[in-house]
Design an enzyme around this catalytic site. Structure first.
Site, PDB file in Angstrom:
ATOM      1  N   HIS A 169       0.790  -1.239   0.115  1.00  0.00           N
ATOM      2  CA  HIS A 169      -0.110  -0.035   0.072  1.00  0.00           C
ATOM      3  C   HIS A 169       0.935   1.264  -0.133  1.00  0.00           C
ATOM      4  O   HIS A 169       0.972   1.943   1.130  1.00  0.00           O
ATOM      5  CB  HIS A 169      -0.923  -0.044   1.385  1.00  0.00           C
ATOM      6  CG  HIS A 169      -1.939   0.907   1.585  1.00  0.00           C
ATOM      7  ND1 HIS A 169      -1.737   2.221   0.885  1.00  0.00           N
ATOM      8  CD2 HIS A 169      -3.192   0.824   1.737  1.00  0.00           C
ATOM      9  CE1 HIS A 169      -2.999   2.806   1.126  1.00  0.00           C
ATOM     10  NE2 HIS A 169      -3.846   1.968   1.878  1.00  0.00           N
TER      11      HIS A 169
ATOM     12  N   GLU B 164      -0.893   0.925  -5.351  1.00  0.00           N
ATOM     13  CA  GLU B 164      -0.643  -0.033  -4.312  1.00  0.00           C
ATOM     14  C   GLU B 164      -0.809  -1.160  -5.299  1.00  0.00           C
ATOM     15  O   GLU B 164      -1.757  -1.780  -5.790  1.00  0.00           O
ATOM     16  CB  GLU B 164      -1.849  -0.062  -3.573  1.00  0.00           C
ATOM     17  CG  GLU B 164      -2.057   1.208  -2.740  1.00  0.00           C
ATOM     18  CD  GLU B 164      -3.588   1.044  -1.906  1.00  0.00           C
ATOM     19  OE1 GLU B 164      -3.968  -0.004  -1.588  1.00  0.00           O
ATOM     20  OE2 GLU B 164      -4.071   2.081  -1.860  1.00  0.00           O
TER      21      GLU B 164
HETATM   22  O1  LIG Z   1      -7.651   4.063   6.201  1.00  0.00           O
HETATM   23  P1  LIG Z   1      -7.226   2.680   5.769  1.00  0.00           P
HETATM   24  O2  LIG Z   1      -7.692   1.482   6.459  1.00  0.00           O
HETATM   25  O3  LIG Z   1      -5.609   2.631   5.967  1.00  0.00           O
HETATM   26  O4  LIG Z   1      -7.332   2.531   4.065  1.00  0.00           O
HETATM   27  C1  LIG Z   1      -7.137   3.626   3.163  1.00  0.00           C
HETATM   28  C2  LIG Z   1      -7.555   3.120   1.933  1.00  0.00           C
HETATM   29  O5  LIG Z   1      -6.654   2.183   1.550  1.00  0.00           O
HETATM   30  C3  LIG Z   1      -7.016   1.813   0.216  1.00  0.00           C
HETATM   31  O6  LIG Z   1      -6.051   0.667  -0.118  1.00  0.00           O
HETATM   32  C4  LIG Z   1      -8.533   1.524  -0.069  1.00  0.00           C
HETATM   33  O7  LIG Z   1      -8.921   1.362  -1.416  1.00  0.00           O
HETATM   34  C5  LIG Z   1      -9.485   2.783   0.153  1.00  0.00           C
HETATM   35  O8  LIG Z   1     -10.659   2.239   0.223  1.00  0.00           O
HETATM   36  C6  LIG Z   1      -9.047   2.945   1.902  1.00  0.00           C
HETATM   37  O9  LIG Z   1      -9.869   4.206   2.132  1.00  0.00           O
END
Ligand SMILES: O=P(O)(O)OC[C@H]1O[C@@H](O)[C@H](O)[C@@H](O)[C@@H]1O
Length: 274
Positions: free
Chosen positions: A144, A249
């Protein structure tokens, strides 16, 4: 022992990894500045997800399962398995294994290994998943990556043309027709795009110069493009900082790999600053 591992290759490339979350927090290629965004409001500690760098998503993407959102790896403390400095590179290998705590969230015996290698203008990240149990399991995974930018509204992504996607904001499927996907100022974007080209190109059109990151994928079949936009309600992100990053990601979401006991799955991203 400190949670932070500092890597430096002889040519001057640098990186910082956090054992908490098994997360790359910073990458500075030789002769260049920071490439990863990390939120100043992010908190680190057992059970917390850090906002920035490259969190590892495993074994579940977002809420596509019954376990914790984005899985169990990003909130656990990993171990340093190995580190080395070669003539032209530096690398570290982090490991996470199941324990009583992970088994409560996901009832499988697993081993994760994250290898980070840097040299010059190149960063390589490899994620290996091993089934250490006696029954098969399936999973999703992603790196990510929060890529730091001056202004998200000046970013375009190339390498997604003619690809199918799922828009997570509307729940609708679509196809990316144009060669360049432009982010719109302040508007959120959240898409899972299937079968991206390799390399993907993240291009920031600056006032005076253009910055390009080429992201090669090996083993990841999907990519997520995410920016929360100017009206996000994320408590661990300053309101104006939506402008400071774009998440691209590399991921394995649509087709969940199935691992039999003893089997391993490996995928890589290789990022080059041009
Ligand atoms: O707030 P988190 O759990 O770290 O997620 C952040 C984002 O991560 C991304 O991978 C998702 O596609 C989004 O929907 C999400 O909002």
């Amino acid at each position: 022992m400190s949670d932070l591992i500092q890597l430096r290759s002889p040519d001057g490339a640098r990186a910082t990894l956090s054992l908490q979350g098994g997360q790359l927090l910073s990458w500075q290629p030789a002769g260049a500045g920071e490439q990863l965004y990390h939120s100043p409001l992010s908190r680190s500690g057992p059970g917390l997800a850090q906002r920035g760098g490259v969190p590892v998503i495993f074994p579940q993407f977002a809420a596509q399962g019954v376990g914790p959102r984005h899985g169990i790896a990003r909130t656990r403390r990993w171990a340093l398995a190995h580190r080395d400095q070669g003539r032209q590179d530096a690398l570290a290998v982090l490991r996470l294994q199941d324990d009583a705590d992970t088994l409560r969230d996901w009832p499988h015996a697993f081993g994760l290994e994250l290898t980070v290698r840097l040299s010059g203008a190149v960063l390589e990240m490899e994620l290996a998943v091993e089934n250490r149990g006696e029954s098969r399991f399936e999973f999703q995974a992603a790196l990510h990556s929060y890529w730091a930018v001056e202004d998200a509204a000046r970013v375009v992504v190339e390498g997604l043309q003619d690809r199918r996607y799922m828009d997570s904001l509307s729940g609708l499927d679509g196809v990316q027709h144009s060669h360049r996907l432009e982010l719109l100022s302040g508007k959120p974007i959240d898409r899972i795009i299937y079968g991206p080209a390799s390399p993907l190109r993240l291009i920031e059109l600056g006032e005076t110069q253009t910055r390009r990151l080429h992201i090669e994928t090996e083993g990841f079949d999907d990519v997520v493009l995410w920016n929360p936009g100017s009206e996000h309600g994320l408590a661990d992100l300053p309101l104006a900082d939506w402008q400071r990053f774009v998440c691209l990601e590399l991921a394995q979401i649509e087709h969940r790999p199935v691992l039999e006991p003893g089997e391993e799955w490996v995928a890589r991203q290789t990022v080059r600053l041009l």
